[in-house]
Scaffold this active site. Structure first.
Site, short mmCIF file in Angstrom:
data_model
loop_
_atom_site.label_atom_id
_atom_site.label_comp_id
_atom_site.label_asym_id
_atom_site.label_seq_id
_atom_site.Cartn_x
_atom_site.Cartn_y
_atom_site.Cartn_z
N GLY A 248 58.37 27.91 37.93
CA GLY A 248 57.71 27.91 39.23
C GLY A 248 57.85 26.62 40.01
O GLY A 248 57.26 26.47 41.08
N GLU A 290 60.51 27.06 31.71
CA GLU A 290 61.50 28.04 32.11
C GLU A 290 61.91 27.87 33.58
O GLU A 290 61.61 28.72 34.42
CB GLU A 290 60.94 29.45 31.92
N ARG A 293 64.75 28.73 39.68
CA ARG A 293 65.04 28.31 41.04
C ARG A 293 65.34 26.82 41.13
O ARG A 293 66.28 26.40 41.81
CB ARG A 293 63.83 28.64 41.93
N ARG A 330 65.85 37.92 50.65
CA ARG A 330 64.59 37.18 50.59
C ARG A 330 63.87 37.05 51.94
O ARG A 330 62.64 37.13 51.97
CB ARG A 330 64.81 35.80 49.96
N CYS A 361 72.41 48.04 59.03
CA CYS A 361 71.81 48.91 60.03
C CYS A 361 70.30 48.94 59.84
O CYS A 361 69.69 49.94 59.47
CB CYS A 361 72.40 50.32 59.91
#
Length: 443
Positions: A248, A290, A293, A330, A361
């Site tokens: 995180g 862990e 990102r 995202r 579209c």
């Protein structure tokens, strides 16, 4: 203009990453194109490892492969001494195909199927992170059928909610993940596991959210986890050997994002554990984290070619690129924000404010609102920064658009690590039943 890692503007006014001019990359590999700064990925990995070595704790830094799972990334993780988290048979298969050491693989997920568990058992992975009572019983039964005893961590929800987007907050009580501390399910799960012969309890896992810019949430989580560990030792005589605080850790996407240096997150976690566990006269555990990102996010750049534009006087100018929500969902999912530049005209003066539209579209296929750029033209290259995490990983074939190629760049060399999908790839799994084929319809 904020440039990450090895990125710079060269004397041609072009964006350069890893010693490679992105205009050359566009010609060689086409666009859209994911470009990964390999040196920055390795630098992030080493920052974590060095910070933990300085702490004196035993540790594992497990790369959370859900952020970006390809075989080449698994190879880098192995070379940098990392462990690896997987959450599906696909991610596990990727790791195994890359030759990643199985004892350093941890299997997560709130709904592991019997096939996935059996695959992981057959591979002899290092640890399962157990998420619920059903999995606890199933894992014990399947391990027993194979005559194996497997290492487990219990994923618990400590009731700590980090300051993050609601969709990616996972540490609070109302979550699909883990055993809850507050309602007693975590304690009940451990009592149950102690009666199961094929499970070896290593410790606890906690994850409080994503894109976190402060350390207080981690300190609060440590307090709750430590208190729980002490209570379990008192009631069951079980001493946890491993405490996993998840990931995180935030990165800078846009101006105003204020992530801490990675070492500060590590120091906050290790110091909190040292104080809390020493106070309880509890043996210091091995610490696992862990990062996903924060390992790859700002090392990624997506390169697009600009196509059409639409100017609505007094309202907005739309500039469209040859990708969009298929390679970066995202913004549509989380309202995520990004920074970008004209990669082939990076030194030119800002002339207009535009909004970057994708080619899907969908009215919601917008990558960036209100981006200041030089006056763009069809054929210009747009580089969108910090797309290394959850972009390729979440890419889709919506509108039957092909997923982009991925290249790693380092020291002036560009290596293809994922091929661009072909039109054949789009239909390779399609099947027309006999009753729908032209010959059948003609009859």
């Amino acid at each position: 203009m904020y440039l990450h890692g090895t990125s710079k503007i060269n004397d041609k006014g072009h964006l350069e990453i890893g010693g490679c001019d992105v205009t050359d990359l566009a010609q060689q590999f086409g666009t859209p194109l994911y470009i990964v700064d390999e040196e920055l990925v390795r630098q992030r990995a080493r920052e974590y490892v060095e910070a933990f070595k300085a702490s004196g704790f035993k540790f594992q830094v497990a790369y959370a492969s859900k952020a970006f799972s390809v075989m080449a990334m698994c190879a880098i993780a192995e070379q940098e001494g990392l462990s690896l988290d997987v959450v599906s048979d696909g991610e596990l298969h990727t790791a195994l195909q890359a030759g990643f050491p199985v004892q350093r693989i941890h299997f997560h997920g709130n709904n592991k199927t019997p096939d996935e568990i059996n695959m992981a058992l057959d591979a002899n992975i290092g640890c399962f992170v157990v998420d619920n009572f059903h999995e606890l019983a199933l894992l014990n039964a399947l391990a027993g059928e194979k005559g194996k005893k497997v290492n487990i961590l219990f994923r618990i929800t400590p009731g700590v909610e980090a300051h993050t987007h609601d969709y990616i907050s996972t540490g609070q009580q109302d979550s699909k993940f883990g055993f809850d501390l507050g309602n007693g399910s975590a304690k009940a799960a451990i009592g149950q596991a102690l009666e199961l012969p094929n499970l070896e309890i290593l410790g606890l896992h906690s994850h409080i959210g994503s894109q976190i810019f402060e350390v207080e949430g981690f300190r609060m989580a440590v307090d709750k986890v430590a208190d729980f560990a002490v209570s379990i030792r008192e009631e069951f005589g079980l001493t946890f050997k491993v405490i996993n605080l998840g990931g995180g850790f935030g990165i800078r996407y846009v101006e105003g994002d204020t992530p801490l240096p990675l070492g500060e997150y590590v120091a906050a976690i290790t110091n909190a554990i040292k104080v809390k566990f020493n106070q309880a006269d509890f043996p210091l555990p091995e610490i696992w984290v862990e990062p996903g990102r924060s390992m790859v996010g700002d090392a990624g750049t997506t390169l697009y070619t600009i196509g059409t534009s639409k100017d609505i006087p007094g309202v907005r100018k739309y500039v469209a690129v040859d990708g969009g929500m298929t390679d970066n969902p995202r913004p549509a999912l989380y309202q995520s924000r990004y920074e970008a530049i004209l990669a082939n005209r990076a030194n030119e003066a800002i002339e207009e404010t535009v909004s970057i539209a994708g080619k899907c579209c969908e009215s919601g296929d917008m990558l960036i609102w209100d981006l200041e750029l030089p006056k763009s033209e069809s054929g210009d290259l747009l580089a969108v920064f910090c797309t290394g995490a959850y972009n390729y990983a979440m890419a889709s074939n919506y509108n039957r658009i092909r997923r982009p190629a991925v290249v790693f760049v380092k020291d002036g060399q560009a290596d293809l690590v994922v091929k661009r999908e072909s039109l054949h790839d789009i239909v390779v799994n399609d099947v027309i039943p006999a009753r729908l084929q032209k010959s059948a319809l003609a009859n």
